[in-house]
Motif scaffolding. Structure first.
Motif, short mmCIF file in Angstrom:
data_model
loop_
_atom_site.label_atom_id
_atom_site.label_comp_id
_atom_site.label_asym_id
_atom_site.label_seq_id
_atom_site.Cartn_x
_atom_site.Cartn_y
_atom_site.Cartn_z
N GLU A 233 42.17 15.54 8.68
CA GLU A 233 42.56 15.32 10.07
C GLU A 233 43.94 14.69 10.10
O GLU A 233 44.27 13.85 9.25
N ALA A 234 44.75 15.08 11.08
CA ALA A 234 46.10 14.53 11.23
C ALA A 234 46.20 13.89 12.61
O ALA A 234 45.48 14.26 13.54
N SER A 235 47.12 12.93 12.74
CA SER A 235 47.30 12.26 14.02
C SER A 235 48.77 12.34 14.44
O SER A 235 49.66 12.57 13.63
N PHE A 236 49.00 12.16 15.73
CA PHE A 236 50.36 12.14 16.26
C PHE A 236 50.34 11.37 17.57
O PHE A 236 49.29 11.11 18.16
N LEU A 237 51.52 11.01 18.05
CA LEU A 237 51.64 10.31 19.32
C LEU A 237 51.54 11.33 20.45
O LEU A 237 52.40 12.20 20.60
N VAL A 238 50.50 11.22 21.23
CA VAL A 238 50.29 12.17 22.31
C VAL A 238 51.46 12.13 23.29
O VAL A 238 51.92 13.17 23.79
N SER A 239 51.98 10.94 23.54
CA SER A 239 53.08 10.81 24.51
C SER A 239 54.31 11.60 24.09
O SER A 239 55.10 12.02 24.94
N SER A 240 54.47 11.81 22.79
CA SER A 240 55.64 12.54 22.33
C SER A 240 55.60 14.02 22.70
O SER A 240 56.62 14.71 22.68
N MET A 241 54.42 14.52 23.06
CA MET A 241 54.27 15.94 23.33
C MET A 241 54.67 16.31 24.76
O MET A 241 54.80 17.49 25.08
N TYR A 242 54.90 15.31 25.61
CA TYR A 242 55.19 15.61 27.01
C TYR A 242 56.63 16.01 27.24
O TYR A 242 57.08 16.07 28.39
N LEU A 243 57.36 16.26 26.16
CA LEU A 243 58.70 16.83 26.27
C LEU A 243 58.65 18.30 25.85
O LEU A 243 59.59 18.84 25.27
N ASP A 244 57.54 18.93 26.17
CA ASP A 244 57.33 20.36 25.92
C ASP A 244 57.38 20.72 24.44
O ASP A 244 57.79 21.82 24.06
N LYS A 245 56.93 19.80 23.60
CA LYS A 245 56.83 20.09 22.17
C LYS A 245 55.51 20.83 21.90
O LYS A 245 54.57 20.74 22.68
N GLU B 127 55.93 22.79 8.04
CA GLU B 127 55.28 22.02 6.99
C GLU B 127 54.63 22.99 6.02
O GLU B 127 53.71 23.73 6.38
N CYS B 128 55.14 23.02 4.78
CA CYS B 128 54.72 24.02 3.80
C CYS B 128 54.01 23.41 2.60
O CYS B 128 53.89 24.07 1.56
N VAL B 129 53.57 22.17 2.72
CA VAL B 129 52.95 21.47 1.60
C VAL B 129 51.45 21.30 1.79
O VAL B 129 50.66 21.49 0.86
N GLY B 130 51.04 20.94 3.00
CA GLY B 130 49.63 20.73 3.27
C GLY B 130 49.19 19.29 3.12
O GLY B 130 48.04 19.02 2.75
N ARG B 131 50.09 18.35 3.43
CA ARG B 131 49.75 16.92 3.39
C ARG B 131 49.84 16.36 4.79
O ARG B 131 50.82 16.59 5.52
N ILE B 132 48.80 15.60 5.19
CA ILE B 132 48.71 15.18 6.59
C ILE B 132 49.86 14.26 6.98
O ILE B 132 50.31 14.28 8.13
N GLU B 133 50.38 13.45 6.04
CA GLU B 133 51.50 12.59 6.40
C GLU B 133 52.77 13.40 6.66
O GLU B 133 53.62 13.01 7.47
#
Length: 349
Positions: A275-287, A243-249
């Protein structure tokens, strides 16, 4: 001496500045060229808070004029590219080869400039938008004299950050897939870093379709004007997103576009309180989500490497310089940069 000064309300090109002589472990450089980076603009719009008045600029190259006591690796007459990393060289992080993490290199602006009786701050330990500047010796990296200074200037920020993020932080491997969101000066260098690393699929995303030609020139195999089409090209996701723009979306999109074990590298600079948000569950695939300061670079090593890759015809520098402007035309360069009309505007002295 001329320089670009921001006083907190307006930016002006002044011609009555002075800079002190170099002290022990310092180098005075006559600036020949300096790139106008988004970070300079971010000081003007308040995204990056900085004390004022300040002499702007942090992406420059020039000729050594004088050296202070103890400086032996550069001499007057040498051509140098400047880094912003005024690391101490002696702390635990520097000793581990991680100078970007040196705590003494962050947040301690000096005041080597004067205007009459007033002192002015130095931006990013550099202030390349001045005819002369004084930097720590570790920031001055000698480069071959056959590398044009207008191109060499860009190594000190755009190239170190973009290519460095690929080589040093993401460690992209041959055959990997890469998505680059935003194709400004940093994004273009991520693209060419991915190309040099041997990535097989390199997808550039920018909402300006006019940027497709230059994105492909720097290494993109595909170009999209929206992240919505990435999954059509990479159905299982990407190994690396930048991400090279700096926008949270767009940070959220960079995370959502990852494949298993993929990593999102954050290079854009949003407001300090964003602040940015993400799905925590998506990280359990070693992301992974990785911050990256200044390409996780070792400037004395990396700038010399990139200069040599340029000389071999492997790294594009001249092509980054869309237009050059005498420093007096700073406002025109600023307008062109803010409108996205240039990959990199370069001020010359």
């Amino acid at each position: 001496m001329r320089g670009v000064v921001f006083d907190g309300e307006q930016v002006r090109v002044l011609d009555d500045l002075a800079v002190r002589d170099p002290g022990p472990g310092e180098v005075r450089v006559a600036i020949s060229a300096a790139g106008l980076c988004h970070s300079d603009l971010s000081v003007l719009n308040g995204t990056i808070p900085f004390p004022v008045p300040v002499v702007l600029g942090h992406e420059g190259a020039g000729v050594v004029e004088a050296v202070g006591e103890g400086v032996t690796h550069v001499s007057p007459g040498d051509h140098v590219a400047l880094s912003t990393l005024a690391n101490c060289g002696t702390c635990a992080e520097c000793d581990r080869g991680r100078p970007t993490m040196c705590r003494k290199a962050i947040g301690r602006p000096g005041r080597p400039f004067t205007r009459g009786e007033d002192s002015l701050y130095q931006f990013a330990s550099n202030s390349a938008f001045a005819e002369r500047t004084v930097v720590k010796a570790v920031q001055a990296v000698r480069i071959p004299k056959d590398v044009p200074l207008s191109s060499a200037a860009l190594i000190g920020c755009a190239v170190l950050t973009g290519v460095g993020a690929v080589f040093n932080r993401a460690r992209v491997e041959r055959g990997d897939s890469v998505v680059v969101i935003g194709t400004g000066g940093i994004g273009l260098n991520v693209l060419q870093g991915a190309r040099l690393a041997g990535a097989l699929r390199i997808v550039a995303v920018d909402n300006n379709p006019a940027k497709e030609t230059v994105a492909r020139q720097f290494g993109a195999t595909d170009f999209l004007t929206s992240t919505e089409g990435v999954k059509d090209l990479l159905p299982t996701g990407a190994d690396h997103t930048f991400e090279c723009v700096g926008r949270i979306e767009l940070i959220r999109r960079a995370i959502d576009l990852l494949d298993r074990e993929g990593q999102a590298i954050l290079l854009g600079v949003p407001p300090a309180t964003a602040e940015a948000s993400f799905l925590v569950s998506s990280m359990y695939l070693d992301k992974s989500i990785l911050g990256c300061r200044y390409g996780s670079s070792r400037p004395q090593h990396d700038i010399a490497l990139y200069a040599e890759l340029y000389r071999r015809g492997e790294l594009l520098l001249d092509e980054l310089v869309t237009a050059t402007y005498p420093v007096e035309d700073f406002e025109k360069a600023r307008a062109d940069a803010e409108a996205g009309r240039v990959a990199r505007a370069v001020l010359t002295f």
